[in-house]
Design a protein around this motif. Structure first.
Motif, PDB file in Angstrom:
ATOM      1  N   LYS A   6      -8.750   5.817  14.563  1.00 46.99           N
ATOM      2  CA  LYS A   6      -9.490   5.541  13.235  1.00 46.99           C
ATOM      3  C   LYS A   6      -9.434   4.193  12.738  1.00 46.99           C
ATOM      4  CE  LYS A   6      -9.989   8.402   9.219  1.00 46.99           C
ATOM      5  NZ  LYS A   6      -9.564   9.510   8.220  1.00 46.99           N
ATOM      6  N   ASN A  66      -1.078   4.701  -1.125  1.00 52.78           N
ATOM      7  CA  ASN A  66      -2.535   4.730  -0.594  1.00 52.78           C
ATOM      8  C   ASN A  66      -2.550   5.288   0.777  1.00 52.78           C
ATOM      9  OD1 ASN A  66      -5.327   4.120  -0.580  1.00 52.78           O
ATOM     10  ND2 ASN A  66      -4.824   1.869  -0.081  1.00 52.78           N
ATOM     11  N   GLU A  78       0.860  -1.261  -0.156  1.00 51.57           N
ATOM     12  CA  GLU A  78       0.007  -0.083  -0.077  1.00 51.57           C
ATOM     13  C   GLU A  78       0.860   1.405   0.021  1.00 51.57           C
ATOM     14  OE1 GLU A  78      -3.377  -0.141  -0.263  1.00 51.57           O
ATOM     15  OE2 GLU A  78      -3.104  -2.339  -0.163  1.00 51.57           O
ATOM     16  N   THR A  94     -14.366  -2.204   7.594  1.00 49.68           N
ATOM     17  CA  THR A  94     -14.367  -1.353   6.330  1.00 49.68           C
ATOM     18  C   THR A  94     -13.226  -1.332   5.758  1.00 49.68           C
ATOM     19  OG1 THR A  94     -13.278   0.611   7.481  1.00 49.68           O
ATOM     20  CG2 THR A  94     -15.688   0.385   7.572  1.00 49.68           C
ATOM     21  N   LYS A 124      -5.386   1.064   4.131  1.00 53.31           N
ATOM     22  CA  LYS A 124      -4.925   2.521   3.922  1.00 53.31           C
ATOM     23  C   LYS A 124      -4.516   3.159   5.161  1.00 53.31           C
ATOM     24  CE  LYS A 124      -7.944   5.629   2.720  1.00 53.31           C
ATOM     25  NZ  LYS A 124      -8.993   6.531   1.953  1.00 53.31           N
ATOM     26  N   ILE A 125      -5.225   3.123   6.149  1.00 54.75           N
ATOM     27  CA  ILE A 125      -5.001   3.472   7.518  1.00 54.75           C
ATOM     28  C   ILE A 125      -3.796   2.903   8.160  1.00 54.75           C
ATOM     29  CG2 ILE A 125      -5.874   4.181   9.878  1.00 54.75           C
ATOM     30  CD1 ILE A 125      -8.555   3.817   8.826  1.00 54.75           C
ATOM     31  N   ALA A 161     -12.062   1.331  12.011  1.00 56.52           N
ATOM     32  CA  ALA A 161     -12.408   0.630  10.981  1.00 56.52           C
ATOM     33  C   ALA A 161     -12.144  -0.881  11.048  1.00 56.52           C
ATOM     34  CB  ALA A 161     -11.150   1.291  10.026  1.00 56.52           C
ATOM     35  N   ASP A 165      -3.999   7.693   3.966  1.00 58.09           N
ATOM     36  CA  ASP A 165      -5.153   8.716   4.471  1.00 58.09           C
ATOM     37  C   ASP A 165      -4.455  10.147   4.254  1.00 58.09           C
ATOM     38  OD1 ASP A 165      -6.487  10.198   6.311  1.00 58.09           O
ATOM     39  OD2 ASP A 165      -7.248   8.608   7.166  1.00 58.09           O
ATOM     40  N   ASP A 213     -11.398   0.748   4.497  1.00 55.64           N
ATOM     41  CA  ASP A 213     -10.174   1.786   5.054  1.00 55.64           C
ATOM     42  C   ASP A 213      -9.019   1.281   5.845  1.00 55.64           C
ATOM     43  OD1 ASP A 213     -11.444   3.989   3.568  1.00 55.64           O
ATOM     44  OD2 ASP A 213     -12.339   4.489   5.441  1.00 55.64           O
TER      45      ASP A 213
END
Length: 479
Positions: free
Chosen positions: A368, A336, A331, A377, A382-383, A372, A338, A379
């Motif tokens: 976060k 990718n 990623e 999710t 990405k996080i 998630a 946030d 996300d």
């Protein structure tokens, strides 16, 4: 827009490099005569973060950090031990490198040694003499401070004030008490020079190494606040007089590590070596402790602060432990991230390396990620990638394991022989027993009963428990 507080101008300035996209950065390195302490950790972790962040911003950085391997302290230690200076410097250079590796501090691009730059030091000194900025006296060579009109500007001290507070020298060879040695007569350890057998002064070493490897003018010169005067003040004076141009665009200085509001230093005897601290805390905890505070501010060392930092570091590292770290690398390569967190991180770090704000951004991502993960999710990837990418930019090691905690049962087994040795019942908890023995030892010391004091210490050490005496009392650790 990246900004730094420039010690020379005493204000925050936009960072503009000498050459577009490239940074020449010099940091004063160690004098290798003893083990590195927590104050050194603060210095080199700080500039490690700067190095990492400049590369994060896309700069082509050339980072030079010298090694002072000829110095009064080194020679004194060698003479006392009856060995060559090289024996001392080899041991403590390796010790320093081991400490830096353990702290996850990146290796600089260039690591010059003072002893390999003697020719360049002699050349600069000769030019200063020829141009009237320095004068030889009986085998010594001194820089004449009065010839440099900007002297005192870096440290913010007018030359008249410096003269008033100058220490009266025992000899009267110097024209002014502020004049400093470029070359020192030394027939025992010295080398040949135009002024006789001798060796360089400390300040000329950095000027020569910086010029040799980075050029006459550099972007950044960094180091501890204790080097601001006289070391950096003297470096600036001799370099600008010798080269007839600006020496450094941005002077950056990190604050002290203090214990009981006093600077941690070897001269005060109130220091903890990096090796000592790493016995209890890993590098992530130490880095977190240092980065929680702004680099220019002093940071007070105490167990409570380090324990809090340890917990913070664990929370950060453990936040991604249930996710695939290698998948995060994919990623990261695809960028990718946030975006909101990335921009907030950059905003914090662009503001004179505000690492405490940068850490706050990371912990907002930790919260976060937890949400998630619970909601399942998309996300999450990405996080996670953003946490790892930004965390590693600050130098945290996400592959590092926590130090194993010693259980009460393990501790009890370790000190079981001590119960009978000192006549205590096994029903007393191990930590209570240790507290009692430390109390008895301190009482024995107060009564000058050294035999009893040593007996308790030695019996504990034989059981694998090391006692450490400090201003704040006696602590124990498992050896």
């Amino acid at each position: 827009m990246l900004k730094f507080f420039n010690t020379l101008s005493k204000k925050q300035e936009e960072f503009k490099t000498l050459e577009e996209g490239k940074v020449k950065m010099y940091v004063c390195g160690p004098t290798v005569y003893d083990k590195a302490h927590l104050g050194h950790a603060r210095c080199y972790i700080t500039w490690d973060v700067l190095y990492r962040y400049l590369k994060f911003k896309g700069y082509d950085v050339t980072y030079c950090r010298n090694v002072t391997d000829i110095d009064d302290k080194i020679l004194k230690k060698a003479d006392t031990a009856g060995v060559l200076p090289e024996v001392v410097t080899k041991e403590f250079y390796q010790s320093f490198i081991d400490s830096m590796n353990a702290l996850n501090v990146l290796k600089p691009d260039i690591e010059p040694r003072a002893t390999k730059t003697i020719g360049e030091m002699i050349a600069i000194t000769k030019k200063l003499v020829d141009d009237g900025f320095a004068y030889p006296v009986d085998g010594d060579v001194y820089f004449e401070v009065g010839k440099y009109k900007d002297y005192g500007k870096l440290s913010g001290q007018p030359i008249d004030d410096l003269m008033t507070g100058a220490r009266v020298e025992a000899d009267n060879k110097k024209k002014s008490p502020l004049d400093f040695a470029l070359w020192k007569k030394d027939e025992k350890h010295g080398l040949k020079s135009p002024w006789g057998v001798g060796r360089p002064g400390w300040h000329i070493e950095c000027s020569a190494m910086s010029k040799k490897h980075l050029g006459e003018t550099i972007d950044i010169h960094a180091g501890g606040a204790d080097l601001q005067f006289p070391h950096h003040e003297n470096e600036r004076a001799q370099s600008e007089c010798a080269n007839s141009c600006q020496f450094v665009k941005y002077w950056l200085h990190n604050g002290f590590v203090t214990i009981n509001k006093e600077k941690m230093s070897k001269s005060l005897g109130n220091f903890l070596t990096i090796d000592d601290v790493l016995k209890t805390y890993n590098s992530n905890a130490i880095r977190f402790f240092i980065l929680t505070n702004h680099y220019r501010m002093p940071v007070e060392f105490n167990e409570e602060a380090l324990n809090a930092a340890n917990n913070g570091a664990k929370r950060l590292i453990n936040s991604v432990k249930d996710f695939d770290l290698e998948a995060s690398r994919t990623e990261i390569k695809s960028e990718n991230f946030d975006t909101e967190a990335l921009n907030s991180f950059i905003e914090a770090m662009d503001d004179d390396l505000n690492t405490s704000k940068a850490l706050a951004v990371l912990f907002s991502l930790v919260d976060k990620l937890k949400k998630a993960g619970a909601e399942g999710t998309l996300d999450v990837k990405k996080i996670t990638a953003t946490i790892v990418f930004l965390g590693e930019t600050l130098g945290f090691d996400f592959t590092l394991k926590d130090k194993p905690e010693l259980s009460l049962e393990d501790l009890k087994a370790k000190i079981l022989p001590l119960y009978e040795e000192f006549g205590f019942e096994n029903s007393i908890e191990p930590k209570a027993l240790l507290d009692k023995l430390i109390e008895d030892r301190n009482l024995a010391r107060a009564n000058k009963d050294w035999a009893k004091s040593d007996l308790i210490r030695d019996k504990l050490l034989a059981a694998g428990i090391l006692l450490k005496d400090s201003k704040d009392g006696t602590i124990w650790e498992v050896k």
